[in-house]
Scaffold this motif. Structure first.
Motif, mmCIF file in Angstrom:
data_model
loop_
_atom_site.group_PDB
_atom_site.id
_atom_site.type_symbol
_atom_site.label_atom_id
_atom_site.label_comp_id
_atom_site.label_asym_id
_atom_site.label_seq_id
_atom_site.Cartn_x
_atom_site.Cartn_y
_atom_site.Cartn_z
ATOM 1 N N ILE A 43 -1.721 -17.999 4.704
ATOM 2 C CA ILE A 43 -0.832 -16.898 4.346
ATOM 3 C C ILE A 43 0.249 -17.419 3.418
ATOM 4 C CG2 ILE A 43 0.686 -17.195 6.356
ATOM 5 C CD1 ILE A 43 0.918 -14.119 6.443
ATOM 6 N N SER A 44 0.597 -16.611 2.423
ATOM 7 C CA SER A 44 1.638 -17.009 1.481
ATOM 8 C C SER A 44 2.318 -15.756 0.933
ATOM 9 C CB SER A 44 1.052 -17.849 0.341
ATOM 10 O OG SER A 44 0.109 -17.100 -0.394
ATOM 11 N N GLN A 45 3.442 -15.965 0.289
ATOM 12 C CA GLN A 45 4.170 -14.836 -0.285
ATOM 13 C C GLN A 45 4.631 -15.187 -1.688
ATOM 14 O OE1 GLN A 45 7.350 -14.646 2.710
ATOM 15 N NE2 GLN A 45 8.772 -15.455 1.194
ATOM 16 N N ALA A 46 4.671 -14.192 -2.539
ATOM 17 C CA ALA A 46 5.201 -14.340 -3.887
ATOM 18 C C ALA A 46 6.309 -13.308 -4.022
ATOM 19 C CB ALA A 46 4.110 -14.104 -4.931
ATOM 20 N N ASN A 47 7.532 -13.737 -3.747
ATOM 21 C CA ASN A 47 8.634 -12.782 -3.678
ATOM 22 C C ASN A 47 8.886 -12.077 -5.009
ATOM 23 O OD1 ASN A 47 9.105 -13.180 -0.964
ATOM 24 N ND2 ASN A 47 10.604 -14.798 -1.314
ATOM 25 N N ALA A 48 8.699 -12.810 -6.106
ATOM 26 C CA ALA A 48 8.916 -12.195 -7.414
ATOM 27 C C ALA A 48 7.955 -11.035 -7.632
ATOM 28 C CB ALA A 48 8.774 -13.230 -8.514
ATOM 29 N N LYS A 49 6.757 -11.164 -7.072
ATOM 30 C CA LYS A 49 5.757 -10.102 -7.204
ATOM 31 C C LYS A 49 5.784 -9.158 -6.019
ATOM 32 C CE LYS A 49 2.486 -12.939 -9.852
ATOM 33 N NZ LYS A 49 1.098 -13.452 -9.902
ATOM 34 N N LYS A 50 6.662 -9.448 -5.051
ATOM 35 C CA LYS A 50 6.725 -8.643 -3.825
ATOM 36 C C LYS A 50 5.334 -8.479 -3.231
ATOM 37 C CE LYS A 50 10.959 -6.234 -5.052
ATOM 38 N NZ LYS A 50 11.651 -4.933 -5.180
ATOM 39 N N THR A 51 4.658 -9.597 -3.082
ATOM 40 C CA THR A 51 3.292 -9.566 -2.586
ATOM 41 C C THR A 51 3.075 -10.635 -1.533
ATOM 42 O OG1 THR A 51 2.517 -8.771 -4.729
ATOM 43 C CG2 THR A 51 0.866 -9.651 -3.237
ATOM 44 N N LEU A 52 2.355 -10.248 -0.496
ATOM 45 C CA LEU A 52 1.920 -11.146 0.563
ATOM 46 C C LEU A 52 0.422 -11.361 0.385
ATOM 47 C CD1 LEU A 52 3.028 -12.385 3.321
ATOM 48 C CD2 LEU A 52 1.953 -10.391 4.393
ATOM 49 N N TYR A 53 -0.032 -12.604 0.569
ATOM 50 C CA TYR A 53 -1.441 -12.918 0.397
ATOM 51 C C TYR A 53 -2.024 -13.498 1.686
ATOM 52 C CZ TYR A 53 -0.272 -12.698 -4.587
ATOM 53 O OH TYR A 53 0.171 -12.306 -5.823
ATOM 54 N N LEU B 288 -12.421 -14.599 0.490
ATOM 55 C CA LEU B 288 -11.769 -13.390 -0.006
ATOM 56 C C LEU B 288 -10.267 -13.631 0.024
ATOM 57 C CD1 LEU B 288 -13.632 -10.455 1.819
ATOM 58 C CD2 LEU B 288 -13.651 -10.924 -0.637
ATOM 59 N N ARG B 289 -9.538 -12.943 -0.836
ATOM 60 C CA ARG B 289 -8.085 -12.974 -0.783
ATOM 61 C C ARG B 289 -7.564 -11.553 -0.652
ATOM 62 N NH1 ARG B 289 -3.635 -15.169 -5.162
ATOM 63 N NH2 ARG B 289 -4.225 -13.247 -6.238
ATOM 64 N N LEU B 290 -6.847 -11.335 0.425
ATOM 65 C CA LEU B 290 -6.201 -10.047 0.638
ATOM 66 C C LEU B 290 -4.794 -10.090 0.057
ATOM 67 C CD1 LEU B 290 -7.190 -9.268 4.344
ATOM 68 C CD2 LEU B 290 -8.479 -8.835 2.231
ATOM 69 N N SER B 291 -4.356 -8.960 -0.481
ATOM 70 C CA SER B 291 -3.002 -8.829 -1.011
ATOM 71 C C SER B 291 -2.304 -7.673 -0.328
ATOM 72 C CB SER B 291 -3.034 -8.578 -2.522
ATOM 73 O OG SER B 291 -3.643 -9.645 -3.207
ATOM 74 N N CYS B 292 -1.012 -7.809 -0.177
ATOM 75 C CA CYS B 292 -0.196 -6.738 0.407
ATOM 76 C C CYS B 292 1.083 -6.640 -0.424
ATOM 77 C CB CYS B 292 0.119 -7.036 1.864
ATOM 78 S SG CYS B 292 1.284 -5.874 2.622
ATOM 79 N N THR B 293 1.197 -5.550 -1.133
ATOM 80 C CA THR B 293 2.392 -5.331 -1.937
ATOM 81 C C THR B 293 3.437 -4.618 -1.091
ATOM 82 O OG1 THR B 293 1.052 -5.160 -3.932
ATOM 83 C CG2 THR B 293 3.293 -4.305 -4.039
ATOM 84 N N PHE B 294 4.655 -5.145 -1.063
ATOM 85 C CA PHE B 294 5.670 -4.547 -0.214
ATOM 86 C C PHE B 294 6.888 -4.122 -1.030
ATOM 87 C CE2 PHE B 294 8.236 -8.376 -0.309
ATOM 88 C CZ PHE B 294 7.322 -9.431 -0.323
ATOM 89 N N SER B 295 7.596 -3.168 -0.492
ATOM 90 C CA SER B 295 8.803 -2.662 -1.146
ATOM 91 C C SER B 295 9.769 -2.158 -0.084
ATOM 92 C CB SER B 295 8.464 -1.552 -2.139
ATOM 93 O OG SER B 295 7.863 -0.461 -1.481
ATOM 94 N N ARG B 296 11.003 -1.945 -0.513
ATOM 95 C CA ARG B 296 12.055 -1.393 0.355
ATOM 96 C C ARG B 296 12.448 -2.343 1.464
ATOM 97 N NH1 ARG B 296 10.609 5.062 0.987
ATOM 98 N NH2 ARG B 296 10.398 5.508 -1.246
ATOM 99 N N LEU B 297 12.390 -3.656 1.207
ATOM 100 C CA LEU B 297 12.922 -4.596 2.180
ATOM 101 C C LEU B 297 14.443 -4.553 2.107
ATOM 102 C CD1 LEU B 297 10.653 -7.748 1.840
ATOM 103 C CD2 LEU B 297 10.408 -5.812 3.370
#
Length: 130
Positions: A70-80, A18-27
């Motif tokens: 664990i990885s991050q895609a800053n352009a998408k503001k998403t943590l995986y 499975l792949r979990l995603s976490c969209t973040f904002s307001r950093l």
């Protein structure tokens, strides 16, 4: 306050992925520790995997090393969180979390402490059947 929204949980058989995603904002800062905790009813929350958003490294609990990434895609503001070779003991509610203060206190190589995380998502359930 950082906003975090998880997705990607579900049910899978042992050995599956499975792949979990976490969209973040307001950093507001240049560096946070962001990652995943999990919790089973009646047990303490367990830190699973964390990343330093400035590219300073990551931390994995021994129970998931070699299976989770664990990885991050800053352009998408998403943590995986990519979870492979899942086991029934991985069944839990998974929470995305972010900490502003942890990078000021210790290296990402040190197990991040739950008490230092004050930004949390609502959680996503992962169920692994045998």
């Amino acid at each position: 306050q950082v906003q975090l929204v998880e997705s990607g949980g579900g049910s899978v058989q042992a050995g599956g992925s499975l792949r979990l995603s976490c969209t973040f904002s307001r950093l507001k800062l240049s560096n946070y520790y962001m990652g995943w905790f999990r919790q089973v009813p009646g047990k303490e929350r367990e830190g699973v995997a964390f990343i330093s958003t400035d590219g300073g490294g990551s931390y994995y609990a021994d129970s998931v090393k070699g299976r989770f990434t664990i990885s991050q895609a800053n352009a998408k503001k998403t943590l995986y969180l990519q979870m492979n070779n899942l086991k029934p003991e991985d069944t839990a509610m998974y929470y995305c979390a972010a900490s502003e203060v942890a990078p000021l206190k210790y290296s990402i190589r040190t197990q991040p402490r739950e008490v230092d995380f004050d930004n949390w998502g609502q959680g996503t359930q992962v169920t692994v059947s045998s």
